[in-house]
Design a protein around this motif. Structure first.
Motif, PDB file in Angstrom:
ATOM      1  N   MET A  69      86.178  33.651 -55.242  1.00  8.97           N
ATOM      2  CA  MET A  69      85.578  34.392 -55.894  1.00  8.97           C
ATOM      3  C   MET A  69      85.668  33.373 -56.932  1.00  8.97           C
ATOM      4  SD  MET A  69      87.242  37.630 -55.290  1.00  8.97           S
ATOM      5  CE  MET A  69      86.986  38.915 -56.917  1.00  8.97           C
ATOM      6  N   GLU A 107      88.677  31.523 -57.340  1.00  5.02           N
ATOM      7  CA  GLU A 107      89.906  31.828 -56.017  1.00  5.02           C
ATOM      8  C   GLU A 107      89.029  32.247 -54.527  1.00  5.02           C
ATOM      9  OE1 GLU A 107      93.000  34.095 -56.866  1.00  5.02           O
ATOM     10  OE2 GLU A 107      91.700  34.811 -58.579  1.00  5.02           O
ATOM     11  N   PRO A 108      90.280  31.941 -53.668  1.00  4.49           N
ATOM     12  CA  PRO A 108      89.509  32.867 -52.299  1.00  4.49           C
ATOM     13  C   PRO A 108      89.672  34.273 -52.634  1.00  4.49           C
ATOM     14  CG  PRO A 108      91.820  31.983 -52.472  1.00  4.49           C
ATOM     15  CD  PRO A 108      91.521  31.521 -53.718  1.00  4.49           C
ATOM     16  N   TRP A 109      88.760  34.978 -51.368  1.00  6.01           N
ATOM     17  CA  TRP A 109      89.069  36.057 -50.820  1.00  6.01           C
ATOM     18  C   TRP A 109      90.107  36.347 -51.183  1.00  6.01           C
ATOM     19  CZ3 TRP A 109      84.762  36.293 -52.547  1.00  6.01           C
ATOM     20  CH2 TRP A 109      83.054  35.891 -51.349  1.00  6.01           C
ATOM     21  N   ARG A 110      91.143  37.243 -51.733  1.00  5.29           N
ATOM     22  CA  ARG A 110      92.686  37.908 -51.550  1.00  5.29           C
ATOM     23  C   ARG A 110      92.558  39.132 -51.002  1.00  5.29           C
ATOM     24  NH1 ARG A 110      95.559  33.583 -53.502  1.00  5.29           N
ATOM     25  NH2 ARG A 110      94.959  33.113 -55.243  1.00  5.29           N
ATOM     26  N   ALA A 111      93.129  38.877 -49.299  1.00  6.98           N
ATOM     27  CA  ALA A 111      93.309  40.089 -48.867  1.00  6.98           C
ATOM     28  C   ALA A 111      94.505  39.986 -47.518  1.00  6.98           C
ATOM     29  CB  ALA A 111      92.101  40.847 -48.469  1.00  6.98           C
ATOM     30  N   ALA A 168      86.880  42.008 -50.800  1.00  3.24           N
ATOM     31  CA  ALA A 168      87.054  40.472 -52.034  1.00  3.24           C
ATOM     32  C   ALA A 168      86.948  41.451 -53.000  1.00  3.24           C
ATOM     33  CB  ALA A 168      86.298  39.093 -51.789  1.00  3.24           C
TER      34      ALA A 168
END
Ligand code: FES
Lengths: 262, 254
Positions: B69, B100-104, B167
């Motif tokens: 991200m 940022e990392p993918w957030r899910a 994402a």
């Protein structure tokens, strides 16, 4: 076709070495019990709920338009307006007894509202669970617009407004000058109060934003997608929202500013 | 050029995470964003610090490993490119960029910027295939496919499974991924025998991991392969059709 239940993912955490465990941290799928009855099973999926939202939304769009058209009779004067209100009760006569068709429509409307709201609430919960940890830096949205991202809030505003609107002009408890059976005077008396006129204007703005996304989104949820018509879907939603906003807001605005009087 | 990276550092799946700022001075604008991270990791290792964990493999936009991200957008500000294809010249000199990392929920963080996308495998296992005997390749044109159908199927098959759709989606929905997997099979003759069984299996499996589509259209813009949300409409439509089809008479399950 293979069911996921048959796919063995049991060794994901236990038994595997560290690297493997890290690589496949997701673990086995969460077993979801889906109801057997086809209707409940359809409803159990988010795609099914979105379909219900689209159809109930379509019904509500029809209502909102008809409601506005009828109420614009306000500009034709008291007798026209009150006649229209009476006509709604007579609708369906002589095939049906008086007010039966009106009540049928009301029940349909209540059902559409109910399904729309319940589906929205459940989908919201699903979506909150789908991203328990939010992005920690600022999100830069490209396609999601103000309308699509505020559906929840505009929806809540409209729902609360509908209750107020009923209390104001149907039941009369929010309108001290309410006289049963005298809709024209009730509307004028209500809109002449500045705070009430503001409530109506704000709620209809919220409704317009809600429609701007909803009336477009509906096509996608129903799968009504065709490159030949796709551009029209946006125009349809924008026009619908604008017409409703202008028509509905004009009434409290012209009454509160004294252009339309008793 | 100079860039300030605000990178999400997280030691492990359940460890707390935070942004760490790294000043990158005098980096070449011809570098890709991943190469920038290579440089950063070299510097970190030189200082005896833990390098940043991030996924990468082909570095040419075909494997779907890279996932970051960048400045609030999946794969960064360029459209139609994966993180590995994002060149620094597309960024503004001197900027501070949050990564940022993918957030899910369906993509748990493994470490730093690396997330586990095995949920996508679960979806493909549920219905992202056709049941057919394998063996030697069949003769060309044995099954006739119009060019247009092949092209449309290819548009969907371009999906590299990077997870940018999830994402980018404000709801954390994987609809674009699933729709792509569904469409590239269902637009071809080989996909027809299991079409309606497949759509139900895919939708139900997807929803075990991800959110619901509310048609924001954010996924389409984030997709490095620019897959259209028209495919989502196809998925939705066929899901409803699958409810109405007499599947017993089409020889399909359920
Ligand atoms: S590293 Fe393969 S797509 Fe980016």
């Amino acid at each position: 076709m293979t069911h996921t239940q048959e796919v063995s993912t049991a060794d994901h955490r236990g038994g595997a070495d560290d690297a493997d465990r890290l690589a496949r941290y997701t673990g086995p799928p969460i077993p979801v019990r889906r109801p057997r009855h086809p209707v409940l099973r359809f409803w159990s999926t988010a795609v099914g709920k979105k379909w219900v939202m689209a159809l109930s939304g379509l019904a509500l769009l029809g209502f909102v338009l008809a409601h506005m058209v009828g109420n614009l009779k306000l500009y034709l004067g008291e007798s026209h307006f009150n006649e229209y209100a009476e006509w709604l009760r007579d609708l369906g006569e002589p095939a049906l007894p008086r007010t039966v068709l009106l009540w049928g429509m009301r029940l349909g409307l209540i059902a559409a509202f109910g399904l729309h709201i319940v589906a929205a609430a459940q989908l919201t919960r699903i979506n909150h669970k789908a991203r328990p940890v939010q992005y920690q830096s600022h999100r830069d949205y490209v396609a999601a617009n103000f309308a699509s991202r505020t559906m929840r809030w505009t929806g809540v505003i409209v729902a609360l407004f509908v209750l107020f609107h009923l209390a104001d002009l149907t039941w009369g408890n929010a309108n001290p000058d309410f006289v049963p059976g005298d809709p024209y005077d009730n509307v004028i008396a209500s809109f002449q109060r500045v705070p009430v006129a503001i409530i109506y204007i704000v709620a209809n703005l919220a409704l317009a934003f809600h429609i701007f996304h909803g009336a477009w989104s509906m096509f996608q949820s129903l799968g009504w997608n065709n490159p030949r018509w796709n551009a029209v879907r946006r125009y349809f939603a924008a026009t619908f929202a604008a017409v409703i906003a202008i028509g509905n807001i004009s009434m409290p605005l012209l009454v509160v500013t004294g252009v339309v009087t008793k | 050029m100079d860039l300030n990276l605000k990178v999400w550092r997280q030691a492990g799946p359940d460890a707390p995470g935070r942004f760490e700022t790294y000043a990158m001075r005098g980096v070449s604008e011809d570098m890709s964003f991943l190469e920038l991270f290579d440089v950063l990791n070299e510097q970190l290792e030189g200082r005896g610090e833990e390098p940043v964990a991030f996924d990468h493999d082909c570095r040419e936009g075909i494997c779907g490993s890279c996932a970051m991200m960048i400045g609030g957008r999946a794969h960064g500000p360029e459209t139609g490119t994966a993180t590995c294809q994002l060149h620094l010249r597309k960024l503004v000199d001197g900027d501070t960029i949050a990564v940022e990392p993918w957030r899910a929920a369906g993509f748990p963080i493994i470490k730093d910027l690396a997330v586990d996308r095995a949920a996508f495998d679960r979806i493909v296992e549920a219905g992202g295939y056709i049941t057919a005997p394998t063996g030697s390749a069949r003769d060309a044109n044995e099954i006739l496919v119009p060019k247009e159908a092949a092209d449309a199927a290819m548009d969907a098959a371009a999906c590299i499974g990077c997870g940018a759709c999830v994402a980018a989606c404000p709801n954390g929905a994987a609809q674009l991924f699933t729709a792509a997997k569904y469409s590239h099979l269902s637009l071809l003759p080989q996909g027809q025998p299991e079409r309606y069984t497949r759509v139900v299996a895919l939708v139900e499996e997807t929803e075990r991991w991800f959110g619901s589509c509310t048609n924001h259209g954010e996924c389409e813009k984030a997709c490095p392969k620019e897959i259209s949300i028209d495919f989502i409409a196809l998925l939705n439509r066929d899901y409803v059709k699958a409810q109405l089809k007499n599947r017993a008479l089409t020889g399909q399950k359920r």
